[in-house]
Design an enzyme around this catalytic site. Structure first.
Site, PDB file in Angstrom:
ATOM      1  N   GLU A   1       9.422 -26.277  35.325  1.00  0.00           N
ATOM      2  CA  GLU A   1      10.813 -25.824  35.391  1.00  0.00           C
ATOM      3  C   GLU A   1      11.480 -26.214  34.090  1.00  0.00           C
ATOM      4  O   GLU A   1      11.466 -27.394  33.728  1.00  0.00           O
ATOM      5  CB  GLU A   1      11.562 -26.656  36.438  1.00  0.00           C
ATOM      6  CG  GLU A   1      11.590 -26.213  37.847  1.00  0.00           C
ATOM      7  CD  GLU A   1      12.427 -27.227  38.648  1.00  0.00           C
ATOM      8  OE1 GLU A   1      13.654 -27.125  38.656  1.00  0.00           O
ATOM      9  OE2 GLU A   1      11.812 -28.138  39.249  1.00  0.00           O
TER      10      GLU A   1
ATOM     11  N   ASP B   1      22.281 -32.539  40.572  1.00  0.00           N
ATOM     12  CA  ASP B   1      21.488 -33.526  39.853  1.00  0.00           C
ATOM     13  C   ASP B   1      22.090 -34.924  39.887  1.00  0.00           C
ATOM     14  O   ASP B   1      23.295 -35.102  39.749  1.00  0.00           O
ATOM     15  CB  ASP B   1      21.308 -33.077  38.402  1.00  0.00           C
ATOM     16  CG  ASP B   1      20.336 -31.910  38.297  1.00  0.00           C
ATOM     17  OD1 ASP B   1      19.229 -32.034  38.873  1.00  0.00           O
ATOM     18  OD2 ASP B   1      20.671 -30.890  37.681  1.00  0.00           O
TER      19      ASP B   1
END
Lengths: 412, 264
Positions: free
Chosen positions: B47, B58
């Site tokens: 990714e 995140d």
């Protein structure tokens, strides 16, 4: 539940742009909100709290001296700063805290810029016996220290946010992330009419008490609706709260005042309706955001921490596009002048946020006739801004006082 | 043309490794080098994150990486160029990961075109659930044979899960816990239970992550999933001990995950 009770959108804006893992919590909140919103028991309980704890209804005060000073239309002030904890924020906080209690949550978390939403949440948490964590940008903690101190006295943990611009936007990020990690027992008590659905609708609903009262009060005082409403706009909770009950009355002009900061260069202001304000998706909702051409969110500046934010309520973005709400901006210096004006003419100390509305309202009044009426929302009182306003308006004395205070012997 | 992700997962008896690189942290050349070494050390899918100012899903590690990349002036077009160069150097499927505002600002169709030109096989956008629109994006990706990867998480309602399973292609990105990336280490029973449930409902390959930071955790997931995702841990390793530490960690995972033998 499959049936959607309400569109998640205000025209093209709004939505629920969050990771899948947040959706169960948002769905449960939506369900609870729509269930309790019209529940007579809930409404009674909230009404009683608003009356006996928050001090509602707040006065709609005819500002005779300001009216004379400005020269033309009759200026009324909606005194939200007279509520408990000193700003309109308590309206939404009591509604959501009650909802959280009904949902069996044991912890409230909140983001805060100026500290007024954090303070109201801390008070409600103390009142309801809930744990409380408030996320606040490091920059804002410094400039609104009195509120940090008061929140801590009420038992809230104030968590400094050191990421990004270290202001309101980053406090929202931190609160959302904490929430994702602790969904089970935590209610995220968002303070503005933004974020993923149902927050924009729910916050506006709880804040609409402002406009509903003004409607009633104007009927009594003027026997007619106001001609124009003026409110400052950070995220949009005090302005939408005032405007919303009037939106169907086309004769009532609604004016939102954004923070012009130090100038119009990127990073110097928080005027979302300016060339750098573009449609975007951030913090769970689609609206207008200050961002660069690549979609990175721009830093903002305002003398008032509560207006220092890159996004705006999706409903306000839509109302502006429909031409129902107009937007203007007032810079830091003019806001300070607005504050001094209201202090001098009426003996009222507005929050720096609300001072933006005062500054513009006093100017706008000249374009109306003597038999017309304006309502300015004094969304909060200005005690919290001591460290900013004293330095800006009376720097020499203030700094001298601070150094004397530092060298003073420790005693009361 | 078959999507390389489908080709990879056609062979079902291996547990693949998927890794995460934030383009531009500490700079684009280093991210390119890191991704290339990951592929050579056993990563089967990579990714590549296009940095965003406010990465909602995140945790602290990847957040700091995003900030670092943006401070370097990394723009989305630079990331696509980096992915194109990586594509020329390695054969593993590459996925573009970013947040909704990046494709929204560029326009869904243009973004899909850029992904295709860079040679990406999949796209991951955590803050774009299936029931929110992003004009042009999904159709354009489909037309270009790129998989839009859906995320599934414990706590999802059965209704939503079934809808996602109906829409998904390529593989499912399953988070073993509810939280942000890298915020906690360890595999929770609730995550494994959810994995079992998803597995009973679909034949789609499943890549599982969130909380994986040790080779024995990879081992534990072996046979239960088609791929294990390791994100924040590798970023921490690189930051603390350098690229070699990332390589040896991946080698260790590979031997415990018992992936396909490498030609080299």
């Amino acid at each position: 539940m499959n049936r959607r009770k309400h569109s998640r959108y205000f025209g093209p804006y709004g939505g629920r742009f969050v990771p899948e893992m947040l959706i169960p919590a948002l769905s449960k909140l939506e369900e609870a909100f729509f269930h309790f919103r019209d529940d007579p028991g809930f409404k009674n309980e909230l009404d009683r709290l608003l009356r006996t704890y928050a001090g509602r209804p707040t006065p709609l005060y005819f500002a005779e001296n300001l009216t004379h000073e400005s020269g033309w239309c009759r200026i009324y002030l909606k005194m939200e700063g007279l509520t408990h904890t000193g700003a309109h924020k308590i309206n939404n906080v009591l509604g959501q805290a009650l909802l959280a209690k009904k949902m069996g949550k044991t912890r409230l978390i909140a983001e805060t810029g100026a500290g007024q939403h954090g303070l109201a949440t801390a008070a409600a948490a103390a009142r309801f016996g809930l744990e409380c964590k408030v996320f606040m940008g490091e920059v804002d903690m410094d400039r609104q220290y009195p509120n940090v101190f008061f929140m801590r006295r009420m038992g809230a943990e104030v968590i400094p946010v050191r990421e990004g611009t270290r202001t309101l936007k980053d406090a929202v990020n931190a609160a959302l992330k904490y929430w994702i990690e602790h969904l089970e027992e935590t209610h995220y008590l968002l303070g503005s009419a933004l974020g993923p659905f149902p927050y924009p609708l729910m916050v506006r609903h709880f804040q609409s008490v402002i406009g509903r009262e003004v409607k009633r009060q104007m009927r009594k005082l003027e026997r007619r609706p106001p001609d124009v409403l003026v409110a400052c706009v950070g995220g949009g909770s005090n302005s939408l709260g005032l405007f919303h009950p009037f939106l169907r009355q086309k004769s009532v002009r609604c004016v939102g005042v954004e923070a012009g900061g130090r100038g119009m260069k990127p990073g110097e202001h928080a005027v979302r309706f300016s060339p750098d304000g573009r449609p975007g998706i951030l913090q769970g909702y689609k609206s207008t955001f200050l961002q660069d051409e690549y979609g990175q969110v721009l830093p903002t500046h305002s003398i008032s921490a509560g207006l220092d934010y890159a996004g705006i309520s999706p409903e306000l973005a839509h109302l502006r596009e429909r031409g129902r709400v107009e937007f203007v901006s007032v810079d830091d210096r003019q806001a300070l002048e607005g504050l001094s004006l209201l202090c001098r003419t009426e003996g009222i100390l507005p929050a720096l946020e609300s001072a933006h509305a005062v500054a513009y309202g006093a100017r706008l009044a000249r374009t109306f006739s003597r038999d017309q009426a304006m309502v300015i929302n004094i969304s909060g009182r200005g005690d919290k801004d001591l460290f900013i306003t004293a330095r800006a308006l009376d720097g020499e004395n203030w700094l001298e006082f601070l150094s004397r205070e530092l060298s003073r012997d420790q005693s009361y | 043309m078959t999507n390389p992700i489908d080709t990879l997962f056609n062979e079902r008896n291996a547990t693949r490794l998927m890794t995460h690189v934030v383009a531009g942290d500490p700079d684009l050349e280093s991210s390119l080098d890191l991704a290339e070494r990951m592929a050579r050390s056993g990563a089967d899918l990579i990714e590549i994150q296009i940095p965003f100012s406010d990465p909602l899903a995140d945790g602290p590690t990847i957040m700091a990486s995003n900030q670092k990349a943006l401070d370097n002036g990394t723009r989305p077009e630079d990331c696509f160029k980096m992915i194109r160069r990586l594509r020329e150097r390695v054969s593993v499927p590459l996925l573009v990961m970013t947040y909704a505002n990046i494709p929204y600002r560029r326009g869904g169709k243009r973004f899909a075109g850029e992904c295709a030109a860079a040679g990406a096989s999949g796209v991951i956008i955590p803050d774009l659930p299936w029931d929110e629109p992003l004009p042009g994006l999904r159709d354009a990706l489909r037309n270009r044979g790129i998989h839009f990867i859906h995320l599934v998480s414990p706590g999802m309602s059965d209704d939503r899960l079934k809808t996602v399973l109906g829409l998904a292609s390529g593989f499912l990105y399953l988070t073993l816990r509810v939280g942000t990336t890298g915020a906690a280490s360890g595999i929770e029973p609730r995550g494994l239970e959810f994995l079992r449930k998803v597995k009973s409902l679909t034949r789609l390959p499943v890549a599982a992550g969130f909380g994986v930071s040790a080779p024995d955790q990879v081992k534990r997931l072996k046979g239960r999933v088609e791929a294990v995702i390791i994100g924040s841990h590798l970023i921490n390793l690189r930051r603390g001990q350098g690229v070699e530490a990332v390589e040896s960690f991946l080698h260790l995972c590979k031997s415990s995950g018992n992936g396909r033998p490498r030609p080299e």
